[in-house]
Design an enzyme around this catalytic site. Sequence first.
Site, PDB file in Angstrom:
ATOM      1  N   ARG A   1       9.765   0.624   5.230  1.00 54.19           N
ATOM      2  CA  ARG A   1       9.970   1.970   4.677  1.00 54.19           C
ATOM      3  C   ARG A   1      10.762   1.924   3.373  1.00 54.19           C
ATOM      4  NH1 ARG A   1       7.933   5.789   7.059  1.00 54.19           N
ATOM      5  NH2 ARG A   1       7.017   5.488   9.101  1.00 54.19           N
TER       6      ARG A   1
ATOM      7  N   HIS B   1       4.424  -8.969   2.138  1.00 61.06           N
ATOM      8  CA  HIS B   1       3.837  -7.624   1.996  1.00 61.06           C
ATOM      9  C   HIS B   1       4.934  -6.683   1.498  1.00 61.06           C
ATOM     10  CE1 HIS B   1       1.691  -3.949   2.751  1.00 61.06           C
ATOM     11  NE2 HIS B   1       0.717  -4.528   3.426  1.00 61.06           N
TER      12      HIS B   1
ATOM     13  N   TYR C   1       5.247  -0.425   2.452  1.00 63.49           N
ATOM     14  CA  TYR C   1       4.045   0.394   2.200  1.00 63.49           C
ATOM     15  C   TYR C   1       4.376   1.808   1.734  1.00 63.49           C
ATOM     16  CZ  TYR C   1       5.065   1.239   7.157  1.00 63.49           C
ATOM     17  OH  TYR C   1       5.690   1.496   8.348  1.00 63.49           O
TER      18      TYR C   1
ATOM     19  N   HIS D   1       0.113  -2.161  -1.607  1.00 58.64           N
ATOM     20  CA  HIS D   1      -0.836  -1.045  -1.612  1.00 58.64           C
ATOM     21  C   HIS D   1      -0.767  -0.405  -2.987  1.00 58.64           C
ATOM     22  CE1 HIS D   1      -0.423  -0.511   3.054  1.00 58.64           C
ATOM     23  NE2 HIS D   1      -0.822  -1.710   2.705  1.00 58.64           N
TER      24      HIS D   1
ATOM     25  N   GLU E   1      -4.313  -4.624  -2.385  1.00 54.34           N
ATOM     26  CA  GLU E   1      -5.013  -4.520  -1.101  1.00 54.34           C
ATOM     27  C   GLU E   1      -6.108  -3.460  -1.178  1.00 54.34           C
ATOM     28  OE1 GLU E   1      -2.472  -4.281   2.329  1.00 54.34           O
ATOM     29  OE2 GLU E   1      -4.153  -3.867   3.686  1.00 54.34           O
TER      30      GLU E   1
ATOM     31  N   ASP F   1      -8.806  -6.074   3.325  1.00 50.95           N
ATOM     32  CA  ASP F   1      -8.470  -5.685   4.692  1.00 50.95           C
ATOM     33  C   ASP F   1      -9.771  -5.215   5.359  1.00 50.95           C
ATOM     34  OD1 ASP F   1      -7.742  -3.925   6.925  1.00 50.95           O
ATOM     35  OD2 ASP F   1      -5.674  -4.170   6.219  1.00 50.95           O
TER      36      ASP F   1
ATOM     37  N   HIS G   1      -9.772  -1.644   6.508  1.00 50.96           N
ATOM     38  CA  HIS G   1      -9.779  -0.696   5.394  1.00 50.96           C
ATOM     39  C   HIS G   1     -11.150  -0.610   4.712  1.00 50.96           C
ATOM     40  CE1 HIS G   1      -5.124  -1.235   4.832  1.00 50.96           C
ATOM     41  NE2 HIS G   1      -5.456  -0.791   6.033  1.00 50.96           N
TER      42      HIS G   1
ATOM     43  N   HIS H   1      -7.019  -9.560   5.346  1.00 47.94           N
ATOM     44  CA  HIS H   1      -6.346  -8.971   6.501  1.00 47.94           C
ATOM     45  C   HIS H   1      -7.428  -8.763   7.546  1.00 47.94           C
ATOM     46  CE1 HIS H   1      -2.716  -7.046   4.202  1.00 47.94           C
ATOM     47  NE2 HIS H   1      -2.531  -8.327   4.475  1.00 47.94           N
TER      48      HIS H   1
ATOM     49  N   ASP I   1      -8.031   4.358   8.698  1.00 45.89           N
ATOM     50  CA  ASP I   1      -7.011   3.308   8.714  1.00 45.89           C
ATOM     51  C   ASP I   1      -6.221   3.244  10.013  1.00 45.89           C
ATOM     52  OD1 ASP I   1      -5.282   1.290   8.108  1.00 45.89           O
ATOM     53  OD2 ASP I   1      -4.194   2.368   6.531  1.00 45.89           O
TER      54      ASP I   1
ATOM     55  N   HIS J   1      -5.878   0.429  12.884  1.00 46.06           N
ATOM     56  CA  HIS J   1      -6.293  -0.930  13.246  1.00 46.06           C
ATOM     57  C   HIS J   1      -6.515  -1.047  14.758  1.00 46.06           C
ATOM     58  CE1 HIS J   1      -3.998  -2.613   9.494  1.00 46.06           C
ATOM     59  NE2 HIS J   1      -4.723  -1.542   9.214  1.00 46.06           N
TER      60      HIS J   1
ATOM     61  N   GLU K   1      -3.348  -8.111  11.564  1.00 46.67           N
ATOM     62  CA  GLU K   1      -2.412  -6.973  11.576  1.00 46.67           C
ATOM     63  C   GLU K   1      -2.855  -6.031  12.681  1.00 46.67           C
ATOM     64  OE1 GLU K   1      -3.425  -5.619   7.564  1.00 46.67           O
ATOM     65  OE2 GLU K   1      -1.411  -6.194   6.931  1.00 46.67           O
TER      66      GLU K   1
HETATM   67 ZN    ZN Z   1      -4.086  -0.526   7.441  1.00 42.35          ZN
HETATM   68 FE    FE Z   2      -3.760  -4.604   5.633  1.00 46.82          FE
HETATM   69 FE    FE Z   3      -1.161  -3.412   3.959  1.00 50.89          FE
END
Ligand code: ZN
Ligand code: FE
Ligand code: FE
Length: 278
Positions: free
Chosen positions: A37, A67, A70, A107, A142, A176, A179, A211, A224, A226, A256
């Site tokens: 975050r 990563h 996000y 992202h 990504e 991904d 995604h 991913h 989105d 997963h 992920e």
């Molecule tokens: Zn995702």
């Molecule tokens: Fe991802």
């Molecule tokens: Fe990601």
Amino acid sequence: MIRIGCHLSCSKGFLNMGKEAVSIDANTFQFFTRNPRGGKAKPLDLEDIEKYLVYAKEHGITKILAHAPYTLNPCAKEEGLREFAYATMQDDLRRLEHIPGAMYNFHPGSHVSQGAEEGIRLIAEHLNRLFEEDFQTTVLLETMSGKGSEVGRNFEELQAIIERVERKEKLGVCMDTCHVFDGGYDIVNKLDEVLHEFDEIIGLDRLKAVHLNDSMNGCGSHKDRHAKIGEGNIGLEAIEQIINHSSLRKLPFYLETPNEIEGYHKEILLLRSLYKAD
Ligand code: ZN
Ligand code: FE
Ligand code: FE
């Protein structure tokens, strides 16, 4: 040999992430550079990193993927938020100089009310500014599912960013699977066509990481969410084709999926069993 790992919690440091990866038969891993975050990162523990680098070499761990949080938005409307994304990524990249060979995924951002074109311009500007400093780490954009006003919802948008970046050699793409599927690319029935399209628009040489996720929703859903490997709408058969595809099989794969560590271990063993020998 397949290069595969999963997302690990970074709270216990690098050496412990390396040990955790080995304990689940992984030979790479992904981690958040700080609280996902956002916020302040812990001071770097150089002793831990030194021990990790020795351990990684001994155990054949390579191509680890950092990563970015996000919540960063390099194309936010508010300048303060863009500045925060810049300062955070700059700090991350300075830290990653201590981990040679790592890659850094982010992202691209959400254009909110500004429109994709303005979003693309701001993201490229952000990258050009970051690359004024000479980092060795490759930065990956990504592929996004296109929920809300996410930039990077198709290959054209990613290429529009890349085109505007001066030091393109610093840039790559992380695909991904959840995604792109949610974004409308049918990797279940048309994997060859999708990869051909990627090659035409961006170029497969730009693709550096995958991913590997199943999806709870359908192709084109822009959701989105997963799913575990083989338990979503992509399915095990398509995932087997993905990991073995000639354009993808040499890339590192990062899970992920919604799993605890034992679940990741099972998925890694399953994927290893499905990977065809070279
Ligand atoms: Zn995702
Ligand atoms: Fe991802
Ligand atoms: Fe990601």
